[in-house]
Design a protein around this motif. Sequence first.
Motif, PDB file in Angstrom:
ATOM      1  N   GLY A   9      -2.044   3.518  -2.741  1.00 47.19           N
ATOM      2  CA  GLY A   9      -3.026   3.034  -1.777  1.00 47.19           C
ATOM      3  C   GLY A   9      -2.747   1.617  -1.320  1.00 47.19           C
ATOM      4  O   GLY A   9      -2.407   0.753  -2.120  1.00 47.19           O
ATOM      5  N   ASP A  10      -2.904   1.395  -0.014  1.00 45.39           N
ATOM      6  CA  ASP A  10      -2.672   0.081   0.574  1.00 45.39           C
ATOM      7  C   ASP A  10      -3.864  -0.354   1.426  1.00 45.39           C
ATOM      8  O   ASP A  10      -4.312  -1.480   1.334  1.00 45.39           O
ATOM      9  N   ASP A  11      -4.381   0.545   2.222  1.00 47.53           N
ATOM     10  CA  ASP A  11      -5.509   0.254   3.111  1.00 47.53           C
ATOM     11  C   ASP A  11      -6.603   1.269   2.801  1.00 47.53           C
ATOM     12  O   ASP A  11      -6.753   2.269   3.493  1.00 47.53           O
ATOM     13  N   LEU A  12      -7.355   1.019   1.750  1.00 48.51           N
ATOM     14  CA  LEU A  12      -8.323   1.996   1.265  1.00 48.51           C
ATOM     15  C   LEU A  12      -9.777   1.617   1.546  1.00 48.51           C
ATOM     16  O   LEU A  12     -10.686   2.335   1.170  1.00 48.51           O
ATOM     17  N   SER A  13      -9.996   0.502   2.205  1.00 49.79           N
ATOM     18  CA  SER A  13     -11.362   0.060   2.527  1.00 49.79           C
ATOM     19  C   SER A  13     -11.711   0.438   3.961  1.00 49.79           C
ATOM     20  O   SER A  13     -12.128  -0.399   4.755  1.00 49.79           O
ATOM     21  N   VAL A  14     -11.525   1.699   4.281  1.00 47.47           N
ATOM     22  CA  VAL A  14     -11.774   2.160   5.646  1.00 47.47           C
ATOM     23  C   VAL A  14     -13.265   2.276   5.902  1.00 47.47           C
ATOM     24  O   VAL A  14     -14.063   2.476   4.987  1.00 47.47           O
ATOM     25  N   GLY A  17     -15.090   8.028   7.758  1.00 48.73           N
ATOM     26  CA  GLY A  17     -14.741   9.084   6.822  1.00 48.73           C
ATOM     27  C   GLY A  17     -15.150   8.727   5.401  1.00 48.73           C
ATOM     28  O   GLY A  17     -15.961   7.833   5.168  1.00 48.73           O
ATOM     29  N   LEU A  18     -14.597   9.423   4.453  1.00 47.47           N
ATOM     30  CA  LEU A  18     -14.844   9.172   3.034  1.00 47.47           C
ATOM     31  C   LEU A  18     -13.581   8.548   2.455  1.00 47.47           C
ATOM     32  O   LEU A  18     -12.563   9.219   2.328  1.00 47.47           O
ATOM     33  N   PRO A  19     -13.616   7.259   2.124  1.00 44.21           N
ATOM     34  CA  PRO A  19     -12.421   6.594   1.581  1.00 44.21           C
ATOM     35  C   PRO A  19     -11.952   7.280   0.291  1.00 44.21           C
ATOM     36  O   PRO A  19     -12.775   7.741  -0.511  1.00 44.21           O
ATOM     37  N   PHE A  20     -10.663   7.351   0.107  1.00 42.90           N
ATOM     38  CA  PHE A  20     -10.097   7.988  -1.087  1.00 42.90           C
ATOM     39  C   PHE A  20     -10.721   7.460  -2.382  1.00 42.90           C
ATOM     40  O   PHE A  20     -11.072   8.272  -3.253  1.00 42.90           O
ATOM     41  N   PRO A  21     -10.851   6.156  -2.585  1.00 45.06           N
ATOM     42  CA  PRO A  21     -11.419   5.687  -3.860  1.00 45.06           C
ATOM     43  C   PRO A  21     -12.827   6.238  -4.125  1.00 45.06           C
ATOM     44  O   PRO A  21     -13.149   6.603  -5.255  1.00 45.06           O
TER      45      PRO A  21
END
Length: 119
Positions: free
Chosen positions: A44-49, A52-56
């Motif tokens: 993960g690099d840009d996970l604070s989107v 949608g539902l962020p991966f974390p």
Amino acid sequence: MANYVDGFVIPVPKNKIAAYLSTAKKGAKIWREHGALDYKECVGDDLSVKFGLPFPKGIRAKSGETVVFSYIVFKSRAHRDKVNAKVMKDPRLAAMCDPNDMPFDCNRMLYGGFKVIVS
């Protein structure tokens, strides 16, 4: 042309990324030797989107964890099944999979097989 992909989403403690990378490189070698067309491990690099539902959040990452998204490419589901059967019998994989010494919690790994519909 690839028609099948195994996909994984894995929460990994940030302080274990180096250990995970070592394991991932060994896994890539094993899968490719047994016929996988491609093998990718992405941290993960840009996970604070903001959409949608962020991966974390989706994987319920804990404080101090990041997310690894991985995929393995095959010719077909039958090809995947054949390759994975060989991989699961490979003693190098068994040596890497000591449940007491894994760089991530295997019980929290998301996994599935996918038909490619656009390429």
